[in-house]
Design a protein around this motif. Sequence first.
Motif, PDB file in Angstrom:
ATOM      1  N   LYS A 129      30.243   9.677 -26.030  1.00  0.00           N
ATOM      2  CA  LYS A 129      31.251   9.042 -24.998  1.00  0.00           C
ATOM      3  C   LYS A 129      30.351   8.286 -23.861  1.00  0.00           C
ATOM      4  N   THR A 130      29.474   8.949 -23.616  1.00  0.00           N
ATOM      5  CA  THR A 130      28.485   7.898 -22.594  1.00  0.00           C
ATOM      6  C   THR A 130      28.271   6.607 -23.303  1.00  0.00           C
ATOM      7  N   ILE A 131      27.655   6.681 -24.453  1.00  0.00           N
ATOM      8  CA  ILE A 131      27.289   5.139 -25.175  1.00  0.00           C
ATOM      9  C   ILE A 131      28.623   4.566 -25.378  1.00  0.00           C
ATOM     10  N   TYR A 132      29.464   4.954 -25.921  1.00  0.00           N
ATOM     11  CA  TYR A 132      30.943   4.512 -25.722  1.00  0.00           C
ATOM     12  C   TYR A 132      31.270   3.654 -24.472  1.00  0.00           C
ATOM     13  N   TYR A 133      31.333   4.313 -23.524  1.00  0.00           N
ATOM     14  CA  TYR A 133      31.634   3.870 -21.990  1.00  0.00           C
ATOM     15  C   TYR A 133      30.606   2.620 -21.827  1.00  0.00           C
ATOM     16  N   PHE A 134      29.218   2.903 -21.836  1.00  0.00           N
ATOM     17  CA  PHE A 134      28.523   1.843 -21.441  1.00  0.00           C
ATOM     18  C   PHE A 134      28.335   0.599 -22.433  1.00  0.00           C
ATOM     19  N   GLY A 135      28.703   0.831 -23.714  1.00  0.00           N
ATOM     20  CA  GLY A 135      28.796  -0.181 -24.699  1.00  0.00           C
ATOM     21  C   GLY A 135      30.111  -0.939 -24.493  1.00  0.00           C
ATOM     22  N   ASN A 136      30.946  -0.622 -23.684  1.00  0.00           N
ATOM     23  CA  ASN A 136      32.259  -1.325 -23.786  1.00  0.00           C
ATOM     24  C   ASN A 136      32.475  -1.687 -22.146  1.00  0.00           C
ATOM     25  N   ARG A 137      31.657  -1.334 -21.343  1.00  0.00           N
ATOM     26  CA  ARG A 137      31.923  -1.535 -19.710  1.00  0.00           C
ATOM     27  C   ARG A 137      30.752  -1.744 -19.163  1.00  0.00           C
ATOM     28  N   ASP A 138      30.355  -2.926 -18.433  1.00  0.00           N
ATOM     29  CA  ASP A 138      29.283  -3.153 -17.702  1.00  0.00           C
ATOM     30  C   ASP A 138      29.424  -2.546 -15.958  1.00  0.00           C
ATOM     31  N   LEU A 218      25.623   1.179 -29.072  1.00  0.00           N
ATOM     32  CA  LEU A 218      24.208   0.866 -28.575  1.00  0.00           C
ATOM     33  C   LEU A 218      23.890  -0.515 -28.156  1.00  0.00           C
ATOM     34  N   PRO A 219      23.914  -1.343 -29.162  1.00  0.00           N
ATOM     35  CA  PRO A 219      23.351  -2.647 -29.146  1.00  0.00           C
ATOM     36  C   PRO A 219      24.298  -3.629 -27.799  1.00  0.00           C
ATOM     37  N   LYS A 220      25.258  -2.902 -27.319  1.00  0.00           N
ATOM     38  CA  LYS A 220      26.124  -3.454 -26.508  1.00  0.00           C
ATOM     39  C   LYS A 220      25.860  -3.109 -25.051  1.00  0.00           C
ATOM     40  N   VAL A 221      25.136  -1.885 -24.979  1.00  0.00           N
ATOM     41  CA  VAL A 221      24.694  -1.466 -23.600  1.00  0.00           C
ATOM     42  C   VAL A 221      23.797  -2.207 -22.865  1.00  0.00           C
ATOM     43  N   LYS A 222      24.054  -2.605 -21.773  1.00  0.00           N
ATOM     44  CA  LYS A 222      23.225  -3.440 -20.982  1.00  0.00           C
ATOM     45  C   LYS A 222      22.364  -2.736 -20.148  1.00  0.00           C
ATOM     46  N   ALA A 251      15.740   1.868 -31.387  1.00  0.00           N
ATOM     47  CA  ALA A 251      14.902   1.715 -30.097  1.00  0.00           C
ATOM     48  C   ALA A 251      13.671   0.676 -30.255  1.00  0.00           C
ATOM     49  N   SER A 252      13.208   0.431 -31.522  1.00  0.00           N
ATOM     50  CA  SER A 252      12.299  -0.762 -31.605  1.00  0.00           C
ATOM     51  C   SER A 252      12.783  -2.186 -31.361  1.00  0.00           C
ATOM     52  N   GLU A 253      14.180  -2.208 -31.740  1.00  0.00           N
ATOM     53  CA  GLU A 253      14.883  -3.275 -31.631  1.00  0.00           C
ATOM     54  C   GLU A 253      15.742  -3.729 -30.299  1.00  0.00           C
ATOM     55  N   LEU A 254      16.099  -2.704 -29.394  1.00  0.00           N
ATOM     56  CA  LEU A 254      16.717  -2.948 -28.275  1.00  0.00           C
ATOM     57  C   LEU A 254      15.887  -2.787 -27.120  1.00  0.00           C
ATOM     58  N   PRO A 255      15.719  -3.897 -26.095  1.00  0.00           N
ATOM     59  CA  PRO A 255      14.885  -3.680 -25.163  1.00  0.00           C
ATOM     60  C   PRO A 255      15.177  -2.678 -24.180  1.00  0.00           C
ATOM     61  N   ASN A 256      16.429  -2.284 -23.875  1.00  0.00           N
ATOM     62  CA  ASN A 256      16.539  -1.333 -22.984  1.00  0.00           C
ATOM     63  C   ASN A 256      17.072  -0.030 -23.307  1.00  0.00           C
TER      64      ASN A 256
END
Length: 288
Positions: A129-138, A218-222, A251-256
């Motif tokens: 849910k934490t990943i879902y939240y931050f993947g859909n809201r900045d 995950l790729p949408k998490v800022k 993790a090797s593909e996403l900088p954050n």
Amino acid sequence: MPVDIVSAITEDGIKLHGSLRMAVVGTDNRLPVDVLICHHGVAGNFYGSDMFDDFSDLATADGVAVIRANNRGHDPMSWATGPSGRTRIGAAYEIVPDCMQDWDAWIGFAVDQGFKRIGVLGHSLGATKTIYYFGNRDDDRVRCAIAASPPRLSYSAFLRDPDGEEFSGYVAVAKAKLDAGDPRGLIDAALPVPFLGSAATYYDKYGPEEQVNILTHLPKVKLPLLAYHGTEEPAAELPMRGVLEELTALASELPNFSHAIIPNGDHFATGQRPYVWGVMRDWLMSLS
């Protein structure tokens, strides 16, 4: 250590309870957060996790306050009173996208308490849910997030498994209940994990739309996000099969995004909690 029993009210009027434990007086906080909001997993609650007991001891000793929060998936089944009266909530009836309101309410509570450097820690389904939240809201109120042992809920992956045929049968039963206008009809399923709850809840988590698959969000998490898994996660359960390897590659593909592996760690980090807190603390220090 004394705690305050607190509550937050969601945008749709659900009152959720939790606890607030302040940092140990006189500690020197060198971390980039002054409070950590901790969210339980499926059917959990804010007071029942000995893992969060230990993490709270370690965090407050490092100068970080801890909010342990119920979300509307707390306990197997519960009741909530909102503007439209009493309604059933709990693990048997939760819909994962509703976590947007729960997470928002607790972050707002932390802000109202005067905290300015907020971190969020979710465990198991709370991590998903934490990943879902931050993947859909900045959400610029939050500095960073940690996802502890998030499962990967993927219909297509489950279908490829040797148990896929049996799993697909449960999905078909849930879909039939939804089509018949019975979203709260109960499903008693053995896969992908033992489940007794509503058809709507089962289909929300495990249906072919895969709307809560962490690999999608995950790729949408800022913001900076750390996930970890133990090497002894329950491989007998479909949602944990292959997820450690998938997130290590991601993790090797996403900088954050960072992913840590906990040697000999099970789903609750039994016997490894000081080590896990050290991993989280070192990652938090790297953000400073």
